[in-house]
Motif scaffolding. Structure first.
Motif, PDB file in Angstrom:
ATOM      1  N   ILE A   1       0.849  -1.191   0.000  1.00 47.61           N
ATOM      2  CA  ILE A   1       0.000   0.000   0.000  1.00 47.61           C
ATOM      3  C   ILE A   1       0.887   1.244   0.000  1.00 47.61           C
ATOM      4  CG2 ILE A   1      -1.793   1.296   1.227  1.00 47.61           C
ATOM      5  CD1 ILE A   1      -2.837  -1.318   2.336  1.00 47.61           C
ATOM      6  N   PHE A   2       0.620   2.143  -0.933  1.00 46.87           N
ATOM      7  CA  PHE A   2       1.420   3.336  -1.141  1.00 46.87           C
ATOM      8  C   PHE A   2       0.571   4.574  -0.838  1.00 46.87           C
ATOM      9  CE2 PHE A   2       3.176  -0.080  -3.472  1.00 46.87           C
ATOM     10  CZ  PHE A   2       4.517   0.158  -3.709  1.00 46.87           C
ATOM     11  N   ALA A   3       1.225   5.696  -0.589  1.00 50.79           N
ATOM     12  CA  ALA A   3       0.516   6.966  -0.397  1.00 50.79           C
ATOM     13  C   ALA A   3       1.296   8.064  -1.102  1.00 50.79           C
ATOM     14  CB  ALA A   3       0.353   7.295   1.081  1.00 50.79           C
ATOM     15  N   VAL A   4       0.583   8.933  -1.809  1.00 50.76           N
ATOM     16  CA  VAL A   4       1.227   9.977  -2.609  1.00 50.76           C
ATOM     17  C   VAL A   4       0.436  11.278  -2.496  1.00 50.76           C
ATOM     18  CG1 VAL A   4       2.218   8.330  -4.251  1.00 50.76           C
ATOM     19  CG2 VAL A   4      -0.050   9.286  -4.689  1.00 50.76           C
ATOM     20  N   GLY A   5       1.115  12.387  -2.761  1.00 49.37           N
ATOM     21  CA  GLY A   5       0.459  13.680  -2.763  1.00 49.37           C
ATOM     22  C   GLY A   5       0.295  14.264  -1.374  1.00 49.37           C
ATOM     23  N   ASP A   6      -0.677  15.161  -1.219  1.00 48.19           N
ATOM     24  CA  ASP A   6      -0.867  15.884   0.038  1.00 48.19           C
ATOM     25  C   ASP A   6      -1.047  14.963   1.233  1.00 48.19           C
ATOM     26  OD1 ASP A   6      -0.734  18.133  -1.497  1.00 48.19           O
ATOM     27  OD2 ASP A   6      -2.734  18.879  -1.007  1.00 48.19           O
ATOM     28  N   VAL A   7      -1.744  13.833   1.040  1.00 47.22           N
ATOM     29  CA  VAL A   7      -2.019  12.943   2.160  1.00 47.22           C
ATOM     30  C   VAL A   7      -0.732  12.306   2.699  1.00 47.22           C
ATOM     31  CG1 VAL A   7      -2.371  10.784   0.871  1.00 47.22           C
ATOM     32  CG2 VAL A   7      -3.704  11.229   2.953  1.00 47.22           C
ATOM     33  N   ALA A   8       0.342  12.345   1.897  1.00 50.57           N
ATOM     34  CA  ALA A   8       1.621  11.767   2.311  1.00 50.57           C
ATOM     35  C   ALA A   8       2.548  12.802   2.943  1.00 50.57           C
ATOM     36  CB  ALA A   8       2.314  11.109   1.117  1.00 50.57           C
ATOM     37  N   GLY A   9       2.072  14.031   3.136  1.00 47.82           N
ATOM     38  CA  GLY A   9       2.866  14.997   3.879  1.00 47.82           C
ATOM     39  C   GLY A   9       3.419  16.136   3.064  1.00 47.82           C
ATOM     40  N   GLU A  10       4.072  17.046   3.781  1.00 46.71           N
ATOM     41  CA  GLU A  10       4.656  18.242   3.179  1.00 46.71           C
ATOM     42  C   GLU A  10       5.839  17.867   2.285  1.00 46.71           C
ATOM     43  OE1 GLU A  10       3.386  21.145   3.528  1.00 46.71           O
ATOM     44  OE2 GLU A  10       2.252  21.146   5.412  1.00 46.71           O
ATOM     45  N   PRO A  11       6.100  18.732   1.283  1.00 46.18           N
ATOM     46  CA  PRO A  11       5.338  19.911   0.908  1.00 46.18           C
ATOM     47  C   PRO A  11       4.086  19.541   0.121  1.00 46.18           C
ATOM     48  CG  PRO A  11       7.173  19.660  -0.603  1.00 46.18           C
ATOM     49  CD  PRO A  11       7.320  18.591   0.442  1.00 46.18           C
ATOM     50  N   MET A  12       3.006  20.291   0.357  1.00 44.88           N
ATOM     51  CA  MET A  12       1.755  20.023  -0.340  1.00 44.88           C
ATOM     52  C   MET A  12       1.774  20.758  -1.680  1.00 44.88           C
ATOM     53  SD  MET A  12      -1.192  20.078   2.564  1.00 44.88           S
ATOM     54  CE  MET A  12      -1.156  19.018   3.993  1.00 44.88           C
ATOM     55  N   LEU A  13       2.320  20.100  -2.668  1.00 44.82           N
ATOM     56  CA  LEU A  13       2.475  20.682  -3.999  1.00 44.82           C
ATOM     57  C   LEU A  13       1.943  19.689  -5.025  1.00 44.82           C
ATOM     58  CD1 LEU A  13       6.170  21.877  -3.566  1.00 44.82           C
ATOM     59  CD2 LEU A  13       4.133  23.342  -3.497  1.00 44.82           C
ATOM     60  N   ALA A  14       1.168  20.187  -5.982  1.00 42.96           N
ATOM     61  CA  ALA A  14       0.585  19.300  -6.984  1.00 42.96           C
ATOM     62  C   ALA A  14       1.665  18.556  -7.758  1.00 42.96           C
ATOM     63  CB  ALA A  14      -0.298  20.103  -7.937  1.00 42.96           C
ATOM     64  N   HIS A  15       2.729  19.268  -8.145  1.00 42.49           N
ATOM     65  CA  HIS A  15       3.774  18.618  -8.937  1.00 42.49           C
ATOM     66  C   HIS A  15       4.560  17.611  -8.109  1.00 42.49           C
ATOM     67  CE1 HIS A  15       5.142  22.609  -7.502  1.00 42.49           C
ATOM     68  NE2 HIS A  15       6.281  22.010  -7.227  1.00 42.49           N
ATOM     69  N   LYS A  16       4.660  17.846  -6.812  1.00 45.46           N
ATOM     70  CA  LYS A  16       5.286  16.853  -5.930  1.00 45.46           C
ATOM     71  C   LYS A  16       4.433  15.595  -5.897  1.00 45.46           C
ATOM     72  CE  LYS A  16       5.172  15.478  -1.256  1.00 45.46           C
ATOM     73  NZ  LYS A  16       4.011  15.034  -0.426  1.00 45.46           N
ATOM     74  N   GLY A  17       3.104  15.762  -5.805  1.00 44.53           N
ATOM     75  CA  GLY A  17       2.213  14.618  -5.812  1.00 44.53           C
ATOM     76  C   GLY A  17       2.263  13.840  -7.108  1.00 44.53           C
ATOM     77  N   SER A  18       2.328  14.552  -8.219  1.00 47.03           N
ATOM     78  CA  SER A  18       2.407  13.879  -9.523  1.00 47.03           C
ATOM     79  C   SER A  18       3.676  13.045  -9.634  1.00 47.03           C
ATOM     80  CB  SER A  18       2.362  14.922 -10.643  1.00 47.03           C
ATOM     81  OG  SER A  18       1.117  15.580 -10.677  1.00 47.03           O
ATOM     82  N   MET A  19       4.793  13.617  -9.181  1.00 46.88           N
ATOM     83  CA  MET A  19       6.053  12.868  -9.214  1.00 46.88           C
ATOM     84  C   MET A  19       5.968  11.624  -8.349  1.00 46.88           C
ATOM     85  SD  MET A  19       9.009  12.420  -7.145  1.00 46.88           S
ATOM     86  CE  MET A  19       9.280  13.905  -6.171  1.00 46.88           C
TER      87      MET A  19
END
Length: 499
Positions: A338-356
């Motif tokens: 089970i993986f977690a990505v994006g804002d729910v996985a913590g700072e920084p809350m950035l859309a491009h960070k979540g996409s990566m």
């Protein structure tokens, strides 16, 4: 299993179709995995529907109106009429185009789209409840899951978003009339972006911030031009205060803000002097309660993870004390599949960070040797002027053990910046002194969000100051300022005095 449920299976279950989730779904589909993407509201998530895209659309639209109305120096005299409902309709058209594009891309990559709310039954099963009476639910069994449920606006006591005068960022972006006056609670990036939008629409804006300055986490020299521009727009600041209550007198609302004791103990005198300078409020300087009569109050104090709706305990997935799901460098939670990505996985809350992170999670599931690297992760604030950063600041680099050299170039020395009428700000580059490797950069000024990409690439590739300085940049462009900042660090900038 619930009686009447239909049970199906999938290789990869993804919960949430925002920039982290839909990117993970598309990448997993490209890697020939069987993918099911569950979304309870709208494809594209908060970013495309209620955050990044609509806010930047309104920032652009209000900039057009404001620039036209204040271009007398260029010989342009105009008094634009603003139709907010028309502006919002245009914004909604942009959003619809992008969200429908996301849905088409998912389908083209063989992603199974499922509308509903997913909750874990155990570490290999979720139940998806479909909205609407009689719609029922279904059960999905998965080999791998990616949680990408994003974040929501944080509320504060006595300011419920269910009350019409109280707005979160999503509600503010959907207003169909321009408020005469507004209190913005919070001077972070969301608060400052939207404060500027409404000020340019003609709203009297007061920002209430419990700390002693705007944009916590950014260096003073970077945020100084933003604060100055905000004051020029008529935005008033009350630092060292927190909004505590509101009520409705005859017409409008009255927002009460009390001094923050912690601010007085830690930089409170600076907070009060900054507030007095910005707003001319003798009451603020005397630590008295503020009473602000306005039409609306926008609460923009941050965002919290959406992890409480998933029944994560049933799957054995752990969160920290704030509700963020903890992950490793491959986006895995404490449950390996089970993986977690994006804002729910913590700072920084950035859309491009979540996409990566979403892309990497999909590749890890497919057996690729991918891992997350945040060293060249840019951050952008779409204030006026824009702020963009990447890599380390000078202080962070020195604390890490680097001997540093810094180069800087002011936009007032840029021919192209002067021809746009936007010459506030600068480009600053931090590099390792001996070999000149670029470690970080900060840009405040026109098109900072676009200019930062070159310096992010420099960090990613291990480029040096010499590499950046010796790359010929077209003239006249804003990007020449990046080259000049690198030359300044090397001691041979042409169009500014060298350090």
């Amino acid at each position: 299993m619930v009686v009447g449920d239909v049970t199906t299976g999938t290789d990869v279950l993804i919960i949430g179709a925002g920039p982290a989730g839909y990117v993970a779904a598309i990448r997993a589909g490209q890697l020939d995995l069987d993918v099911t993407l569950v979304e309870k509201e709208a494809y594209g998530g908060t970013c495309l529907n209620h955050g990044c895209i609509p806010s930047k659309a309104l920032i652009t639209a209000t900039d057009v109106a404001h620039d036209a109305a204040t271009a007398e120096e260029m010989g342009i005299h105009a008094n634009p009429a603003i139709d907010l409902s028309g502006m919002v309709a245009w914004k909604d058209g942009v959003v619809d185009q992008l969200t429908s594009g996301v849905e088409k891309l998912c389908k083209a990559n063989q992603v199974n789209l499922l509308e509903g709310t997913a909750t874990f039954v155990d570490e290999n099963t979720v139940r998806v409840s479909h909205g609407g009476e009689g719609q029922g639910s279904e059960t999905l069994e998965f080999e791998h899951a990616i949680v990408a449920t994003g974040s929501r606006p944080i509320s504060i006591p006595d300011f419920s978003f269910d009350d019409e005068p109280v707005l979160n960022s999503r509600q503010a972006l959907a207003l169909d009339s321009i408020p005469d006056s507004m209190v913005v609670v919070g001077a972070g990036y969301i608060g400052m972006e939207l404060a500027s939008v409404f000020a340019k629409l003609g709203t009297d804006v007061t920002v209430v911030e419990m700390l002693d300055s705007i944009l916590p986490g950014y260096d003073d020299d970077v945020k100084r031009p933003v604060k100055q521009r905000a004051k020029e727009l008529g935005i008033e600041f009350e630092f060292g205060y927190t909004a505590t209550e509101w009520y409705e007198p005859d017409g409008g609302i009255r927002v009460i803000a009390d001094p923050v004791e912690d601010a007085a103990a830690d930089g409170g005198s600076e907070a009060r002097s900054a507030s007095e300078e910005a707003s001319g409020s003798a009451e603020a300087a005397a630590d008295e309660r503020l009473e602000l009569d306005v039409e609306n109050v926008l609460v923009a104090v941050g965002r919290s993870p959406v992890s409480d709706t998933l029944d994560l305990e049933a799957a054995g997935v752990e969160t920290d004390e704030r509700g963020f799901i903890e992950t490793d460098s491959r986006a895995r939670t404490n449950v390996d599949h089970i993986f977690a990505v994006g804002d729910v996985a913590g700072e920084p809350m950035l859309a491009h960070k979540g996409s990566m992170e979403g892309q990497i999670a999909a590749e890890v599931i497919a057996g690729e040797p991918s891992a997350i690297d945040y060293q060249a992760m840019p951050a952008v604030v779409f204030t006026d002027p824009e702020i963009a950063t990447v890599g380390m600041t000078e202080t962070e680099a020195e604390e890490t053990g680097f001997e540093t050299v810094v180069g800087q170039f002011p936009f007032r020395a840029s021919g192209r910046a002067l021809t746009t009428g936007e010459s506030d700000g600068f480009v600053k580059i931090v590099a390792e002194e001996d070999e000149g490797y670029v470690l970080g950069a900060s840009i405040v000024g026109p098109e900072a969000s676009e200019l930062i990409a070159e310096l992010g690439l420099a960090i990613e590739l291990g480029a040096t100051l010499e590499d950046v300085a010796s790359t010929v940049h077209a003239h006249p462009t804003l990007s020449e300022s990046v080259m000049e900042a690198a030359e300044n660090a090397l001691g041979h900038a042409i169009h500014t005095l060298n350090r």
